[in-house]
Design a protein around this motif. Structure first.
Motif, PDB file in Angstrom:
ATOM      1  N   ASN A 428       0.736  -1.326  -0.058  1.00  0.00           N
ATOM      2  CA  ASN A 428      -0.002  -0.183   0.080  1.00  0.00           C
ATOM      3  C   ASN A 428       0.830   1.469   0.162  1.00  0.00           C
ATOM      4  OD1 ASN A 428      -2.174   1.508   0.053  1.00  0.00           O
ATOM      5  ND2 ASN A 428      -2.974   0.910   2.140  1.00  0.00           N
ATOM      6  N   TYR A 429       0.239   2.542  -0.235  1.00  0.00           N
ATOM      7  CA  TYR A 429       0.824   3.592   0.060  1.00  0.00           C
ATOM      8  C   TYR A 429       1.477   3.610   1.291  1.00  0.00           C
ATOM      9  CZ  TYR A 429      -1.292   4.504  -4.594  1.00  0.00           C
ATOM     10  OH  TYR A 429      -1.681   4.315  -5.808  1.00  0.00           O
ATOM     11  N   TRP A 430       2.366   4.589   1.650  1.00  0.00           N
ATOM     12  CA  TRP A 430       2.633   4.982   3.229  1.00  0.00           C
ATOM     13  C   TRP A 430       3.208   6.192   3.158  1.00  0.00           C
ATOM     14  CZ3 TRP A 430       8.224   5.466   3.581  1.00  0.00           C
ATOM     15  CH2 TRP A 430       9.068   5.192   2.432  1.00  0.00           C
ATOM     16  N   LYS A 431       3.300   6.565   4.331  1.00  0.00           N
ATOM     17  CA  LYS A 431       3.812   8.147   4.865  1.00  0.00           C
ATOM     18  C   LYS A 431       5.187   8.144   4.942  1.00  0.00           C
ATOM     19  CE  LYS A 431      -0.602   9.802   6.592  1.00  0.00           C
ATOM     20  NZ  LYS A 431      -1.214  10.229   7.681  1.00  0.00           N
ATOM     21  N   ILE A 432       5.979   9.191   4.434  1.00  0.00           N
ATOM     22  CA  ILE A 432       7.652   9.255   4.678  1.00  0.00           C
ATOM     23  C   ILE A 432       7.812   9.264   6.253  1.00  0.00           C
ATOM     24  CG2 ILE A 432       7.816  11.699   4.507  1.00  0.00           C
ATOM     25  CD1 ILE A 432      10.070  11.176   2.677  1.00  0.00           C
ATOM     26  N   SER A 433       6.876   9.738   7.052  1.00  0.00           N
ATOM     27  CA  SER A 433       7.165   9.869   8.355  1.00  0.00           C
ATOM     28  C   SER A 433       7.568   8.646   9.165  1.00  0.00           C
ATOM     29  CB  SER A 433       6.040  10.825   9.254  1.00  0.00           C
ATOM     30  OG  SER A 433       4.778  10.178   8.839  1.00  0.00           O
ATOM     31  N   SER A 434       6.861   7.596   8.523  1.00  0.00           N
ATOM     32  CA  SER A 434       7.373   6.287   9.198  1.00  0.00           C
ATOM     33  C   SER A 434       8.619   5.737   8.825  1.00  0.00           C
ATOM     34  CB  SER A 434       6.339   5.268   8.558  1.00  0.00           C
ATOM     35  OG  SER A 434       6.624   4.965   7.030  1.00  0.00           O
ATOM     36  N   ALA A 435       9.578   6.509   8.115  1.00  0.00           N
ATOM     37  CA  ALA A 435      10.950   6.321   8.039  1.00  0.00           C
ATOM     38  C   ALA A 435      11.697   7.229   8.913  1.00  0.00           C
ATOM     39  CB  ALA A 435      11.273   6.290   6.569  1.00  0.00           C
ATOM     40  N   CYS A 436      11.250   7.792  10.012  1.00  0.00           N
ATOM     41  CA  CYS A 436      11.843   8.820  10.687  1.00  0.00           C
ATOM     42  C   CYS A 436      13.057   7.968  11.454  1.00  0.00           C
ATOM     43  CB  CYS A 436      10.737   9.207  11.621  1.00  0.00           C
ATOM     44  SG  CYS A 436      11.474  10.342  12.817  1.00  0.00           S
ATOM     45  N   ALA A 437      12.859   6.835  12.164  1.00  0.00           N
ATOM     46  CA  ALA A 437      13.814   6.156  12.834  1.00  0.00           C
ATOM     47  C   ALA A 437      14.944   6.100  12.064  1.00  0.00           C
ATOM     48  CB  ALA A 437      13.388   4.986  13.506  1.00  0.00           C
ATOM     49  N   THR A 438      14.772   5.473  10.802  1.00  0.00           N
ATOM     50  CA  THR A 438      15.664   4.973  10.103  1.00  0.00           C
ATOM     51  C   THR A 438      16.580   6.430   9.604  1.00  0.00           C
ATOM     52  OG1 THR A 438      14.579   3.419   8.899  1.00  0.00           O
ATOM     53  CG2 THR A 438      16.333   4.131   7.710  1.00  0.00           C
ATOM     54  N   ALA A 439      15.752   7.392   9.356  1.00  0.00           N
ATOM     55  CA  ALA A 439      16.673   8.768   9.018  1.00  0.00           C
ATOM     56  C   ALA A 439      17.642   9.235  10.171  1.00  0.00           C
ATOM     57  CB  ALA A 439      15.543   9.785   8.417  1.00  0.00           C
ATOM     58  N   ARG A 440      17.120   9.093  11.331  1.00  0.00           N
ATOM     59  CA  ARG A 440      17.722   9.528  12.404  1.00  0.00           C
ATOM     60  C   ARG A 440      19.062   8.683  12.605  1.00  0.00           C
ATOM     61  NH1 ARG A 440      15.598  13.328  15.860  1.00  0.00           N
ATOM     62  NH2 ARG A 440      16.493  12.346  17.942  1.00  0.00           N
ATOM     63  N   ALA A 441      18.767   7.643  12.561  1.00  0.00           N
ATOM     64  CA  ALA A 441      20.002   6.611  12.694  1.00  0.00           C
ATOM     65  C   ALA A 441      20.883   6.805  11.373  1.00  0.00           C
ATOM     66  CB  ALA A 441      19.566   5.147  12.780  1.00  0.00           C
ATOM     67  N   SER A 442      20.532   7.201  10.273  1.00  0.00           N
ATOM     68  CA  SER A 442      21.615   7.242   9.260  1.00  0.00           C
ATOM     69  C   SER A 442      22.457   8.446   9.502  1.00  0.00           C
ATOM     70  CB  SER A 442      20.755   7.595   7.995  1.00  0.00           C
ATOM     71  OG  SER A 442      20.000   6.352   7.617  1.00  0.00           O
ATOM     72  N   HIS A 443      21.834   9.539  10.212  1.00  0.00           N
ATOM     73  CA  HIS A 443      22.741  10.593  10.639  1.00  0.00           C
ATOM     74  C   HIS A 443      23.902  10.564  11.433  1.00  0.00           C
ATOM     75  CE1 HIS A 443      23.717  14.725  11.117  1.00  0.00           C
ATOM     76  NE2 HIS A 443      23.768  14.841  12.225  1.00  0.00           N
ATOM     77  N   LEU A 444      23.620   9.432  12.244  1.00  0.00           N
ATOM     78  CA  LEU A 444      24.795   9.199  13.148  1.00  0.00           C
ATOM     79  C   LEU A 444      25.999   8.759  12.281  1.00  0.00           C
ATOM     80  CD1 LEU A 444      22.866   6.923  15.736  1.00  0.00           C
ATOM     81  CD2 LEU A 444      23.527   9.078  15.663  1.00  0.00           C
ATOM     82  N   PHE A 445      25.970   8.276  11.325  1.00  0.00           N
ATOM     83  CA  PHE A 445      26.897   7.676  10.325  1.00  0.00           C
ATOM     84  C   PHE A 445      27.217   8.335   9.057  1.00  0.00           C
ATOM     85  CE2 PHE A 445      25.116   4.091  12.525  1.00  0.00           C
ATOM     86  CZ  PHE A 445      26.450   3.845  13.431  1.00  0.00           C
TER      87      PHE A 445
END
Length: 996
Positions: A428-445
């Motif tokens: 189904n379609y999904w909201k980009i806010s659901s990937a918030c945790a992945t985006a914050r974790a990516s910034h660590l590296f």
């Protein structure tokens, strides 16, 4: 030959006080007469002494060695042996039974032992040994019960193979004794069906072989080392006091102010060498290496086998050949020796924080193994600053995660961005806010500090290589290897067998006596097999990675159809974690398979020498294991999400499964997960559990097997095992290739993809702290003692390290530019941002798609999770909007970002390469003080020889003056011919001076 009557030894004289030598002589059954020296008594008894019935049936024959210049060989002697209960040191199997001669090497062999037979009585063994000893000179039989028992038990069976092996052993052992070695067989081993031959190298053999091998030995000349002065001396003393707690409690590890001048050993110049203690002049590792050299070149010509010990081992004539571990005992005194020091100060987890006693390791195991542990120590030491910087970079990412505008925009619930489905129909379609945790974790590296860390690690690799070269030169100077050049090794047994086979075939066709050798034509089938096999193995690795990709795609589609909401919500995490675990298991299995295949491929090439064999094996094993370990990581870093297509025009595999896409935050986070799990899994499971568990399991199996075999013989079972029996149960030493390989693969994890995982040096450091002590414990307690091998460097591994260091610069440049969002952010910030900030970057990287443009049958079937009808969805790409003239075409911004990425790769690569080469150039390979000391040694050696020559001339002149003086005195006594004598004397003296 008439049999001699046994000599009945009288009891030792009863005196109030005995000297130590007299007591020891009495223990050996020697009678010391009053007024007679112990040496004379022993000499007289050894000539005529014959074994008595009460003593053990184990004897030693000392065959007259080859005549050496300046040495008189002793006559052939038959010496009786000392009982096992008469000398506490000999109870442990480190000496011959006379308690005097060290066991320098052990040959072990197996023989069939009748299940119904029991150990023969001592009396029968003794009578057999006496009979064999009388004929030993003709047939080269070693006196001792084992060989006789073997003969007595195998003779009725008429086993051709056993007899053939026994005949080869007898010939080989006879040839060994002709070289001057002394042998002794053990007839009372606890091992069922296993016999042992102890080998001792006497002094004259050691001197002869040391001269042949050009071993550098310490001379009497001692000189003071250059010491730092002024400020450097004060800093050195302060540093020494600070590091005192982490220094091993070993005398050789303390700084020395003097050093013995070393020179290749020569029998003609024995007076030059420091022989104050002859017993320790040749240490145990030198003695074993000398004996091994003799074993390799001594031939066994029966049944057309002309090779040495390697051939006999390969054909099962001997089951093992190894030097002994020292253990806690010595042949002379019981004290804290090298072996115990290694156990306490090196092979113990309690001293993990201390430096390694590398000099002690070299003294016990030889230079080659000591260089490995020295390199591992330098590598681990250099990981400390890299770990600190990596932790700082990681903490910087943690501190700035709340200030990262793109991740804040992704986590903002007000940004109602609807993303296109991740799969056809069921997703189904999904909201980009659901990937918030992945985006914050990516910034660590994925932050600006990562670029700095990549540059730092490239310079770190170059500094590490230069530091190791300098450390290696210091060790070469300390270990007297500065002028050492590796000579051509003996041909391998397999090579000799192949040459023999070729020469026999040629003899059948034509009678030629030219010495054959293997040419490239003989190896063409092996080369073709190697090439085809390596290509197949690499293709198999790619196929397995492709299979994991199919698993990820199909599992993601299956989980998307699940009725469980939590399963649908965690599709990406579940698929990534399970796929990485599958990759790890496959890598661990294929590592073992590829190691065996690489060895087999190298064997069929039939390399001539062991060095060539090792280099070819290393190349093949490294190539296969490198591809196996890094292929999944390369896929995530450079291929995942690159060939996806776009909504309405996706790329499919097998006609129904879409290629994987990266998360909105990019694939760097997934690359970090993949790298960390594979790296930690290999270190924890393969490098540690396998190294601990497998040797102990093999040892347990051998113990249970030995216990089951000796269960029927209570007499053998009750004996205490000797040192050589304990060492026989240990795992054979298989070389340093596995040890180096795991560290080189780890070095690749630390340097190649360090831009995606800054904590890699930290985990490598923690692993290596344990790895050093684990390897040390394995070498001391789990493996047979390897033969000491001289080496001045780590060989081909250094070139592999340099290659990985250069490759890491290129890979990190591509990871930063293509895998991370570092370059797109810079391009947006300086070219497309309306206000000069990162606001709007997320919206800029997402393209628009009209859901009416989906292909029939690919649109989502349901959309109730969103709560509203969807007309436009977003996807990560630089493409035109559906309402533009060239809808879904690539935008100009895509080409701008691509140009910036390529420019960054070029600039980064050349800049870092230049900096690395500058570091390489500015740091000299040889430390200045070592260079000065080497030059000083050469000057001192010249002075020593000049002084020796001057002493010889002075002695000659003194003798001549004394001779002339006597001649003049004789002439004075004869008055008629006085004038003629004076004239003759003057003329003679003049002519002598001219000759000199």
């Amino acid at each position: 030959m008439d049999e001699k009557e046994p000599v009945d030894h009288e009891d030792p004289p009863t005196t109030d006080v005995w000297s130590t030598a007299d007591q020891h002589a009495a223990c050996r059954g020697l009678k010391v007469q009053p007024g007679e020296s112990l040496h004379d008594t022993m000499k007289e008894n050894e000539k005529y002494h014959v074994t008595s019935d009460q003593e053990k049936g184990v004897h030693i024959i000392n065959i007259k060695a080859i005549e050496d210049i300046g040495y008189i060989q002793p006559d052939t002697l038959l010496l009786n042996s000392l009982g096992a209960d008469q000398d506490s040191a000999c109870k442990h199997g480190l000496c011959f039974r006379d308690g005097q001669r060290k066991v320098d090497y052990i040959l072990a062999y197996t023989y069939k032992k009748s299940s119904g037979s029991r150990t023969p009585s001592r009396k029968s063994l003794h009578s057999n040994s006496l009979h064999m000893s009388r004929n030993s000179k003709d047939g080269h039989h070693l006196p001792g019960g084992t060989g006789d028992v073997e003969f007595a038990e195998t003779e009725p069976k008429m086993d051709y193979h056993e007899d053939d092996k026994r005949f080869r052993r007898e010939e080989y052992e006879g040839n060994l004794m002709e070289t001057g070695l002394e042998l002794e067989k053990d007839d009372e081993t606890k091992m069922h069906g296993v016999g042992f031959v102890k080998i001792h190298a006497p002094w004259n053999v050691l001197c002869r072989e040391a001269e042949f091998m050009k071993l550098k030995m310490p001379t009497k000349k001692v000189y003071h080392l250059n010491q730092n002065q002024g400020l450097m001396q004060k800093l050195g003393s302060v540093l020494q006091k600070i590091t005192e707690p982490i220094q091993p409690k070993v005398a050789s590890h303390r700084p020395h102010t003097v050093k013995h001048l070393s020179y290749p050993f020569s029998r003609e110049k024995q007076h030059m060498f420091d022989m104050s203690d002859k017993e320790s002049f040749f240490d145990s590792k030198t003695r074993s290496s000398i004996v091994y050299e003799i074993l390799k070149r001594t031939t066994c010509t029966k049944a057309k086998y002309s090779m040495g010990i390697t051939s006999l081992l390969a054909n099962g004539v001997y089951s093992a050949a190894y030097p002994l571990h020292d253990g806690a005992f010595n042949c002379y005194v019981l004290s804290r020796f090298t072996f115990q020091l290694l156990c306490d100060e090196w092979a113990s987890y309690g001293v993990f924080y201390k430096y390694q006693p590398v000099d002690l390791v070299r003294k016990y195991f030889g230079e080659k193994i000591a260089l490995y542990f020295a390199w591992l120590g330098v590598y681990t030491q250099m990981l400390i600053p890299a770990s600190i910087v990596g932790i700082i970079v990681f903490l910087y990412g943690c501190a700035t995660v709340d200030e990262d505008i793109p991740s804040m925009e992704m986590c903002d619930q007000r940004n109602n961005l609807t993303m296109c489905p991740l799969c056809d129909k069921t997703c189904n379609y999904w909201k980009i806010s659901s990937a918030c945790a992945t985006a914050r974790a990516s910034h660590l590296f994925d932050n600006p500090a990562t670029v700095f860390f990549s540059v730092f690690m490239a310079l770190w690799a170059a500094t590490f290589m230069e530091h190791w070269k300098r450390r290696q030169m210091r060790l070469n100077y300390r270990w007297d290897l500065t002028g050492f050049e590796e000579e051509e090794d003996h041909p391998r047994a397999e090579y000799e067998a192949k040459v023999l086979q070729k020469s026999l075939k040629k003899e059948r066709r034509c009678k030629e006596t030219e010495k054959e050798k293997l040419t490239w034509r003989d190896r063409v089938p092996a080369y073709v097999t190697n090439m085809v096999s390596i290509v197949f193995m690499i293709g198999l690795t790619f196929a397995i990675v492709f299979g994991v990709i199919v698993y990820r795609v199909s599992t993601a589609a299956a989980l998307a159809m699940s009725s469980n909401p939590s399963a649908r919500a965690n599709v990406r995490v579940t698929v990534t974690a399970t796929a990485v675990i599958i990759n790890l298991v496959v890598i661990l299995i294929l590592d073992e398979v590829y190691g065996c295949i690489a060895r087999w491929l190298t064997q069929i090439e039939v390399p001539k020498t062991d060095k060539t064999f090792e280099e070819r094996l290393i190349f093949k094993a490294f190539l296969l294991k490198f591809v196996n370990a890094y292929t999944p990581i390369f896929y995530v870093a450079f291929f995942k999400g690159r060939f996806v297509g776009r909504p309405g025009d996706y790329v499919y595999i097998f006609g129904s499964f879409r290629m994987e896409e990266c998360a909105p935050g990019g694939c760097l986070m997934e690359l970090c997960i993949q790298l960390s799990i594979i790296m930690l899994g290999k270190q924890l499971i393969q490098n540690n559990l396998f190294e601990i568990g497998i040797p102990k399991l093999k040892k347990l199996i051998r113990y249970l097997k030995s216990r089951r075999q000796t269960y029927m013989d209570h007499e053998e079972h009750m004996k205490r095992k000797q040192r050589y029996e304990l060492d026989y149960d240990l795992e054979p030493f298989a070389g340093l290739t596995p040890e180096y390989m795991e560290m080189i693969i780890q070095f690749g994890f630390v340097t190649l993809f360090v831009a995606s995982f800054p904590l890699a040096p930290l985990f490598a450091l923690l692993n290596n702290i344990i790895e050093i002590r684990l390897d040390a414990k394995k070498f001391v307690t789990e493996l047979r003692r390897p033969v000491a091998v001289r080496a001045k460097d780590i060989g081909i591994w250094y070139n592999i390290l340099r290659g990985i260091g250069k490759l890491s610069v290129i890979i990190n440049a591509f990871v930063i530019s293509f895998t991370s969002d570092f370059i797109p952010r810079l391009v947006y910030l300086y070219m497309y941002s309306p206000d000069g900030t990162m606001h709007g970057f997320l919206n800029n990287t997402l393209a628009y798609f009209n859901v009416s443009d989906f292909k029939p049958g690919t649109a989502p079937n349901i959309d109730q999770d969103i709560g509203y009808p969807v007309e436009i969805c977003r996807y990560k790409d630089y493409r035109e909007a559906p309402w533009s003239e060239n809808k879904y075409d690539i935008t100009k911004e895509f080409w701008a970002v691509l140009a910036a990425r390529l420019a960054f790769v070029i600039v980064f690569q050349n800049l870092v390469m230049f900096m690395s080469d500058f570091v390489d150039w500015i740091i000299p390979d040889i430390p200045k003080d070592i260079s000065e000391q080497i030059h000083r040694e050469k000057v001192l050696m010249v002075e020593v020889f000049l002084k020796e020559e001057q002493g010889k001339l002075q002695m000659l002149e003194t003798w001549k003056e004394h001779h002339d003086k006597k001649k003049v005195e004789n002439c004075n006594n004869q008055s008629p011919s006085r004038s003629r004598c004076n004239t003759g004397s003057t003329t003679s003296a003049y002519s002598h001076r001219v000759d000199v």
